[in-house]
Design an enzyme around this catalytic site. Sequence first.
Site, short mmCIF file in Angstrom:
data_model
loop_
_atom_site.label_atom_id
_atom_site.label_comp_id
_atom_site.label_asym_id
_atom_site.label_seq_id
_atom_site.Cartn_x
_atom_site.Cartn_y
_atom_site.Cartn_z
CG ASN A 121 -1.86 1.11 1.32
OD1 ASN A 121 -1.84 2.00 0.47
ND2 ASN A 121 -2.71 1.09 2.32
NE ARG B 162 -6.29 1.34 -0.09
CZ ARG B 162 -6.50 2.11 0.94
NH1 ARG B 162 -5.62 2.17 1.91
NH2 ARG B 162 -7.59 2.83 1.03
CG HIS C 82 -12.23 4.43 2.49
ND1 HIS C 82 -12.78 5.60 2.95
CD2 HIS C 82 -10.91 4.53 2.71
CE1 HIS C 82 -11.82 6.39 3.41
NE2 HIS C 82 -10.67 5.75 3.27
NE ARG D 194 -7.93 12.87 1.93
CZ ARG D 194 -8.14 11.57 1.78
NH1 ARG D 194 -9.06 11.15 0.94
NH2 ARG D 194 -7.42 10.69 2.45
CD GLU E 39 -8.14 -0.40 3.89
OE1 GLU E 39 -7.30 -0.32 4.83
OE2 GLU E 39 -8.67 0.59 3.38
#
Length: 389
Positions: free
Chosen positions: A9, A89, A177, A237, A375
Site C-alpha cells: 500500500n 492497493r 475505501h 481533507r 484491506e
Amino acid sequence: MEEVILVLNSGSSSIKFTLYSGAAPQVDGQISGLGAKPRLSLVSSVSTTRVERPLTPDEGKTHGNALATLIPLLETELGGKTVDAVGHRVVHGGVSFTQPVRIDDKVLEELGKLEPLAPLHQPHNIAGITAARDVFPNAVQTACFDTAFHREHPWVNDTFALPRSFYEEGVRRYGFHGLSYEFICSHLKATRPDLYKGRVVVAHLGNGASMCAVLNGQSIGSTMGFTALDGLPMGTRCGQLDPGVVLYMLTEKGMTPDEVSDLLYRNSGLKGLSGLTQDMRTLAASDDSRAGEAIDYFVFRIRRELGAMAAVLGGLDTLVFTGGIGENSALVRERVCANQDWLGLSIEPAENHSGAERISSDQSKVNVLVIPTNEEEIVRRHTSALLAA
Ligand code: ADP
C-alpha cells in the site's frame, strides 16, 4: 509449496507492506517518512525478528530504493522461498477497472491516466507498482481498486446533475475505501450472515473517512464522490463543500488551482478546523475549544450522513464502525450514537469501552458493531485468485 504474496500500500511518504505465505501473514511493517526522515519498522509474526531503524537518505530517497532495502530482510524471513506475486492497493480504477487485474504495460498506462482524479494517492500507488516491477521482475503484479466495490451502485448515486456529457467522460461518483468495505462485508457474511443480507451502513473513519450504504452485500451509495475529497471531513481533507466556495477561492481570492488543491487536500478537515492537528487522539486530549469544535463538526457530518443513508436504505439493521478512529475512539462512537432513538439505535456504554465487537444495547433494533478492517487481506485474496486463474 504455499504461494508467497507481498501486499503493498504505497502512499506519498510511506509504503505499508504485509508478506503472506498462503493465507498466513508472516511479516508486517512500513517504511515511513520517505523523502524526509525515512524509517523502517518491521515485525515478523513467525520469528522473533523486529526491525526499527532509520533508513539512510539514499535508502529512503525513492519508493524503489526503499523496496530494494526491504528485499534482503524479507528474503531472510522467507528462508529460500520467493515472492510469487505482489498485490497493490490502487485507489482509483476509473470507469473501466471494476475488478482486480494483473498489471501489464497497458494497465499501467491506463492507471496513469487516472492520476488527476486522485492526486494525493494514485501517483504514489503507481510509483510503488513501478518499483515493485523492477525489484521483483519475476513476480505477478496485481492491482486491487478502492473504487471497484462501488461500481454497481445505482445511477442516481453514480451521477452529478451536470450535462450528460460529463457523466459519459467519467465524471462520476466513484466512491472509495472499497477494499475496506469489501472486508467488512466478507466478515459479516462469514460470521453474521443474517446481518450481511440486511441494510448496513459502514463508517470507515480514519485519516481518510467515508461511509457506505450496503444492501445485501452490495454498495448502493457512498459519501465519497469523483475524488476522495467529498463527504465526511477527514484528517486534512475538507469533505462536502459547496462548489461555489471553490469559485470564490479562484475568482475573489485569486488562488491558483494548485493552491486550492493544496488547501482542500492537505490543510482542511480536522487539521484546518482545529488549526492544531489532524490526529483525533491529540484533538480528543486537547482542551483547546477549536479541537472540540473540529470533533463536533466531524460527528455532526457522520450523524447527518447516517440519517441520509438510513433513508436511502429504507431503514437500518446494522451500523459498523471501522478505521483508526472508528475502531479506537469510544468517544466518537458514543457521540455518533447518542439520541438516535428515532432510528431505534442505542449503544451500551460499558460495551463501547470494552473492545467487544457488538456494542449495541439489548433494546437497540440496530446492531452496532466495531470491526477492525483489513484491506491487505482483501488484496491478498484477490491476488491469490488472479495467480490461480
Ligand atoms: P489511515 O486512513 O491513514 O489508514 P487510520 O485508519 O490509521 O488512518 O486512522 C488514523 C486516525 O485514527 C488518526 O486520527 C488517529 O488519531 C486515530 N486513532 C488511532 N487510535 C486512536 C485512539 N485510540 N483513539 C482515538 N483516535 C485514534
